[in-house]
Design an enzyme around this catalytic site. Sequence first.
Site, short mmCIF file in Angstrom:
data_model
loop_
_atom_site.label_atom_id
_atom_site.label_comp_id
_atom_site.label_asym_id
_atom_site.label_seq_id
_atom_site.Cartn_x
_atom_site.Cartn_y
_atom_site.Cartn_z
N GLU A 1 -40.23 -33.65 36.30
CA GLU A 1 -39.41 -35.36 36.45
C GLU A 1 -39.92 -36.13 36.81
O GLU A 1 -40.32 -36.96 37.41
CB GLU A 1 -37.80 -35.13 37.82
CG GLU A 1 -37.29 -34.41 37.39
CD GLU A 1 -35.93 -34.10 37.87
OE1 GLU A 1 -35.88 -35.43 38.60
OE2 GLU A 1 -35.32 -33.75 38.04
N GLU B 1 -33.17 -27.41 35.99
CA GLU B 1 -32.62 -27.75 37.46
C GLU B 1 -31.43 -28.03 36.75
O GLU B 1 -31.29 -28.66 36.00
CB GLU B 1 -33.35 -28.80 37.92
CG GLU B 1 -34.24 -28.67 39.18
CD GLU B 1 -35.04 -29.77 39.96
OE1 GLU B 1 -33.85 -30.60 40.12
OE2 GLU B 1 -36.46 -29.91 39.82
C1 PNW Z 1 -34.45 -33.91 41.38
N1 PNW Z 1 -32.36 -39.85 40.69
O1 PNW Z 1 -34.33 -35.31 42.07
C2 PNW Z 1 -35.70 -32.81 42.12
O2 PNW Z 1 -36.63 -32.27 41.11
C3 PNW Z 1 -35.13 -32.93 43.18
O3 PNW Z 1 -36.57 -32.64 43.55
C4 PNW Z 1 -34.26 -32.77 44.08
O4 PNW Z 1 -33.87 -31.74 45.32
C5 PNW Z 1 -32.60 -33.13 43.16
O5 PNW Z 1 -33.19 -33.63 41.81
C6 PNW Z 1 -31.42 -33.79 43.34
O6 PNW Z 1 -31.91 -34.50 43.87
C7 PNW Z 1 -33.61 -36.11 41.72
O7 PNW Z 1 -31.99 -40.63 41.05
C8 PNW Z 1 -33.18 -37.35 42.31
O8 PNW Z 1 -31.76 -40.20 39.19
C9 PNW Z 1 -33.19 -38.50 42.03
C10 PNW Z 1 -32.70 -39.12 40.66
C11 PNW Z 1 -32.97 -37.49 39.61
C12 PNW Z 1 -33.48 -36.58 40.06
#
Ligand code: PNW
Length: 479
Positions: free
Chosen positions: A172, A378
């Site tokens: 990401e 994921e």
């Molecule tokens: C992803 N957003 O994080 C990550 O790859 C993981 O480490 C995390 O634990 C998981 O998704 C759940 O949050 C994100 O704000 C964090 O759009 C924030 C965002 C998207 C993905």
Amino acid sequence: PDSATPDTPVTFPPAFLWGAATSAYQIEGAVREDGRTPSIWDTFSHTPGKTAGGDTGDIAVDHYHRYRDDVALMADLGLNAYRFSVSWSRVQPTGRGPAVQRGLDFYRKLVDELLAKGIKPAITLYHWDLPQELEDAGGWPERDTAYRFAEYARIVGEALGDRVEQWITLNEPWCSAFLGYGSGVHAPGRTDHAAALRAAHHLNLAHGLGTVALRSAMPTRNSVALSLNTSVVRPLSRRPEDLAAARKIDDLSGGIFHGPILHGAYPEHLFSATASVTDWSYVHDGDLATINQPLDALGLNYYTPTLVSAADADARGPRSDGHGDSAFSPWPAAEDVAFHQTPGEQTEMGWTVDPTGLHELIMRYTREAPGLPLYITENGAAYNDKPDSDGQVHDPERVSYLRGHLAAVRRAIADGADVRGYYLWSLMDNFEWAYGYEKRFGAVYVDYASMERTPKSSALWYSRAARTGTLPPVDDAAE
Ligand code: PNW
């Protein structure tokens, strides 16, 4: 047809990977052991006010010491794949120079344990934990960081390329660039849109240079990919202004990464759309060719769609972009865009449950990159899980979330998509970044006092799916 009715059998291809995912800082703990030095997430989580309750990953779920039990648990659940990340500063404490053998040894032991149990490892090289020394030298807005990443990729590729087939360069990059340097809700917590766009380009460059380094360090049968969290962007209406807003956010969340990576070019409108923020002079001749390396697969991370409109005076519906609390938007040059809550049921993150978005995302990349194998690297949900008096953890919402999304994956396969596997986020409850330990994404419950692991009913449900290759009915979890 959005999700199969609970009694329709939904069967997957025999070679499908049924996995779970984690990342180093979220689970390992042991932050000062065996030569590891701080990453930007150590610094950030130890800065007052940055994470819920001041939570840090100092101990996390102590996976560094409990990895054998955690692998045994995965084997008990019948998983055949596991995606984890390597902590850069465990392997190369200053982000440059020679590797620390003890750091590499931990991952070699973990991999051997997985292989012994028939679980296919997938390594993510970078899941957001930049060595602090590299941030002190400028971090991702600096070009040199991309070259440092390639060197680190080579080190890990040489050490583990004989036993790990599946490699993911970056997780990401959108979050690294725009939450790390734009809204500042993630480490290193900077709020500078010009720096965020520079970071995005250097993350792309790191992916390209890292892919070249990995390929030269490893047997050629290995697979190199990256994991994107492109938004599934939907316009609030078909008004031209709303369509333009959706295109802008699609470029800033997806095209800014998959454009150069898959097609060797930034999206047509991106330069003009961001001209007020940056001049893109840091894109050097030859960079796009370096970034545009042929890939073996693409990882897609999906949680919820993004609903946008033009930001005109009449606010149409409640606004929210679900990216955490910050006075600063992650989105550069997007003052003309309003974000809205997608209607429907929400998880504890406030993210709307919408499996149709996953189908949409898969079909979009099937068109964007014909013939490229896809993995859902994921997908999952946070709920307010608590053990019952009998010690069991019942999470029917997560069972239905997983079933709906896996059914959407199966539907995309029926529609011609080449999806080879699915990694549930997350194997177990863990450090959810700025939300600390408040948000539980695990299929396995972790008691943070005793560190005891208890499979939730969703883990038992997913286990049956993995063992049979068929989605069980939603009410068929704990039996
Ligand atoms: C992803 N957003 O994080 C990550 O790859 C993981 O480490 C995390 O634990 C998981 O998704 C759940 O949050 C994100 O704000 C964090 O759009 C924030 C965002 C998207 C993905």
